[in-house]
Design an enzyme around this catalytic site. Structure first.
Site, PDB file in Angstrom:
ATOM      1  N   TRP A 169      19.727   7.201 -33.544  1.00  0.00           N
ATOM      2  CA  TRP A 169      20.791   6.197 -33.746  1.00  0.00           C
ATOM      3  C   TRP A 169      21.732   6.628 -34.858  1.00  0.00           C
ATOM      4  CZ3 TRP A 169      21.159   3.844 -29.527  1.00  0.00           C
ATOM      5  CH2 TRP A 169      20.020   3.462 -28.795  1.00  0.00           C
ATOM      6  N   ASP A 193      22.485  -0.012 -40.632  1.00  0.00           N
ATOM      7  CA  ASP A 193      22.096  -0.403 -39.282  1.00  0.00           C
ATOM      8  C   ASP A 193      20.674  -0.957 -39.371  1.00  0.00           C
ATOM      9  OD1 ASP A 193      21.254  -0.599 -36.658  1.00  0.00           O
ATOM     10  OD2 ASP A 193      21.804   1.452 -36.084  1.00  0.00           O
ATOM     11  N   LYS A 202      16.408  -6.611 -30.456  1.00  0.00           N
ATOM     12  CA  LYS A 202      15.143  -6.085 -30.965  1.00  0.00           C
ATOM     13  C   LYS A 202      14.367  -7.199 -31.672  1.00  0.00           C
ATOM     14  CE  LYS A 202      16.395  -1.793 -29.851  1.00  0.00           C
ATOM     15  NZ  LYS A 202      17.455  -1.104 -30.577  1.00  0.00           N
TER      16      LYS A 202
HETATM   17  C1  LIG Z   1      18.605  -0.106 -30.297  1.00  0.00           C
HETATM   18  C2  LIG Z   1      19.316   0.413 -31.488  1.00  0.00           C
HETATM   19  C3  LIG Z   1      20.698   0.678 -31.477  1.00  0.00           C
HETATM   20  C4  LIG Z   1      21.540   0.531 -30.239  1.00  0.00           C
HETATM   21  O1  LIG Z   1      21.720  -0.794 -29.897  1.00  0.00           O
HETATM   22  P1  LIG Z   1      22.615  -1.225 -28.648  1.00  0.00           P
HETATM   23  O2  LIG Z   1      22.694  -2.700 -28.854  1.00  0.00           O
HETATM   24  O3  LIG Z   1      21.882  -0.821 -27.427  1.00  0.00           O
HETATM   25  O4  LIG Z   1      23.927  -0.567 -28.757  1.00  0.00           O
HETATM   26  C5  LIG Z   1      21.285   1.115 -32.647  1.00  0.00           C
HETATM   27  N1  LIG Z   1      20.576   1.301 -33.761  1.00  0.00           N
HETATM   28  C6  LIG Z   1      19.238   1.064 -33.813  1.00  0.00           C
HETATM   29  C7  LIG Z   1      18.494   1.290 -35.086  1.00  0.00           C
HETATM   30  C8  LIG Z   1      18.578   0.607 -32.672  1.00  0.00           C
HETATM   31  O5  LIG Z   1      17.257   0.381 -32.708  1.00  0.00           O
END
Ligand SMILES: *Cc1c(COP(=O)(O)O)cnc(C)c1O
Length: 363
Positions: free
Chosen positions: A102, A169, A193
Site C-alpha cells: 500500500w 494511512d 477493514k
Molecule cells: C486495503 C488497504 C488500502 C486500499 O483500500 P481501498 O479502499 O481498496 O482503496 C490502502 N491502504 C491500506 C493500509 C489497506 O489495508
C-alpha cells in the site's frame, strides 16, 4: 445462518448488532416510510447521520475543532492521489516510508504530482519489519506513513516525532487502539477493514495545512471543496457511512478505544503466545513489529498444508489464507472479531500440533 469465524482481511467482519440495525435501515429508516437507500442525502434524516458520524470520529479520537472529518468515495487508494494533490507544495518534496504494497502504491501516485523522497524502506527484507531511526527532512511538505501493513503483517507500535506534518494511512488499524491522533496532520482509512462497509473512506485533516500548494485541482480531489460542502459536495456513499456510524456507536457504547485496545491486546496475546509455542508454526515478521490486526504466519512443515487447511475449515474458520505476495496464512483480527474466534483458531493450532508434530508421514 451458519456462523463462521471470519478472519477475512477486508472487507471484514462487522459487529452482528451493526448488521442487524443496518439491515433494518434498508427496509425503513427512522419511521420515515422509506429506506435509507431511497431518501435524499439533503434531507434531515441523512444530514443527521452525516453530522453524527463526523462528530463521533472526533469524539472517539479526542480531536479538536482544528480538524475536519470527511467521508469520501474512491477507497483509500483515491487518497494516494488526493494527499499529494492537496499537500505537496510546489518546489518542495514529500517524504515517504515504504513499508509494503500500500505504501508503494501511495509513492507511485505521489510521483505523478511532484518530487517524492523515499526516506526509509523495509523492502530489503520483504517488508517484514518497520524501519526505524530514519531522519525526516524538515524541508519536505509532509511525511507519509502506513500504520498497519495489512498484507505483510507489520504495525507501527510507536510513531515518529516529526518536524513536518505526518500523513498516515490507517486503513487497517483505525479505531483499534489509543493513539495521540493530534500528532497527525492527516489520517485516512478505507471503511471496509475496521469501521464499516466498502465504499466510504474517512479522512481527518488539520484544516490549516490546506490551500498552500498553489495547484489547480479537480473539485472532486480538493479537500477544501469537500469541507465547504460538509462532506456532501456530491452524493456521499450513504449506506457505508451509516454502517460506519453504527460501528462507531458500538465502540462508544462499549467503552471506546480504551476498551477495544484491551480486547485487541488480549486477542493478540492469545494468538502470538500460541504461535511462538507451537513447533509447527512460525511468524513472518520481526517480533517487535508484529501486527495485532493482521498476524501473518507459515507452517514449519509446508507439506502439511492440506491437513491444516482441512482442520481449520472443519472448525468453521474462514479467511485465513495468506495474501498471494506472502503465502502461508493471515488471521486478521479486526475489532469485531471476538476472543472466542481467536480461541477457536488457537485450539485448532494446538490440535494440529498434537496430531502432526511427530508424524513422519506427510499429508
Ligand atoms: C486495503 C488497504 C488500502 C486500499 O483500500 P481501498 O479502499 O481498496 O482503496 C490502502 N491502504 C491500506 C493500509 C489497506 O489495508
Amino acid at each position: 445462518m451458519k456462523k463462521v469465524h471470519n478472519f477475512s482481511a477486508g472487507p471484514a467482519i462487522l459487529p452482528a448488532e451493526v448488521l442487524k440495525e443496518a439491515s433494518q435501515a434498508v427496509i425503513e429508516f427512522n419511521n420515515s416510510g422509506m429506506s435509507l437507500l431511497e431518501m435524499s442525502h439533503r434531507g434531515k434524516d441523512f444530514i443527521n447521520v452525516m453530522e453524527e458520524a463526523r462528530a463521533l470520529v472526533k469524539e472517539l479520537m479526542g480531536l479538536g475543532n482544528d480538524y475536519q472529518v470527511l467521508f469520501l468515495g474512491g477507497g483509500a487508494s483515491m487518497q494516494f492521489a488526493m494527499v499529494p494533490s492537496n499537500l505537496l507544495i510546489a518546489g518542495k518534496s514529500a517524504a515517504y516510508v515504504n513499508t509494503g504494497v500500500w505504501a508503494s502504491k501511495a509513492i507511485k501516485e505521489a510521483k505523478l504530482v511532484g518530487d517524492v523522497n523515499v526516506i526509509a524502506s523495509s523492502e530489503d527484507k520483504k517488508f517484514s519489519y518497520i524501519p526505524k531511526g530514519y531522519t525526516i527532512p524538515a524541508d519536505s511538505s509532509y511525511l507519509h506513513i502506513t500504520s498497519n501493513n495489512t498484507i505483510y503483517g507489520t504495525q507501527m507500535h510507536s510513531f515518529p516525532d516529526s518536524p513536518i506534518p505526518v500523513v498516515c494511512d490507517m486503513s487497517s488499524d483505525i479505531f483499534s487502539r489509543r493513539v495521540d491522533f493530534s500528532k497527525f496532520g492527516l489520517i485516512y482509512a478505507g471503511a471496509q477493514k475496521n469501521m464499516g462497509a466498502a465504499g466510504a473512506t474517512m479522512v481527518i485533516v488539520k484544516e490549516s495545512l490546506l490551500g498552500k500548494t498553489g495547484r489547480k485541482m479537480f473539485s472532486m480531489l480538493d479537500y477544501q471543496v469537500h469541507i465547504k460542502g460538509e462532506s456532501m459536495f456530491n452524493t456521499p456513499p450513504v449506506f457505508p457511512i451509516y454502517i460506519s456510524l453504527l460501528t462507531m456507536k458500538w465502540l462508544k457504547k462499549n467503552g471506546g478505544l480504551t476498551w477495544i485496545e484491551k480486547v485487541n491486546n488480549e486477542k493478540a496475546e492469545l494468538f502470538f503466545n500460541e504461535l511462538d509455542r507451537n513447533s509447527l508454526f512460525t511468524g513472518t515478521c520481526a517480533k517487535e513489529d508484529r501486527s495485532k490486526m493482521n498476524p501473518t504466519f507459515l507452517l514449519t512443515k509446508p507439506e502439511l498444508e492440506e491437513s491444516f487447511n482441512k482442520m481449520w475449515k472443519e472448525a468453521g474458520i474462514d479467511g485465513i489464507k495468506g495474501h498471494r505476495d506472502v503465502g502461508g496464512y493471515r488471521a486478521s483480527m479486526y475489532n469485531a472479531l471476538t476472543l472466542d474466534s481467536v480461541k477457536t483458531l488457537v485450539d485448532v493450532m494446538k490440535e494440529f500440533e498434537k496430531k502432526y508434530a511427530d508424524a513422519k508421514v506427510t499429508a
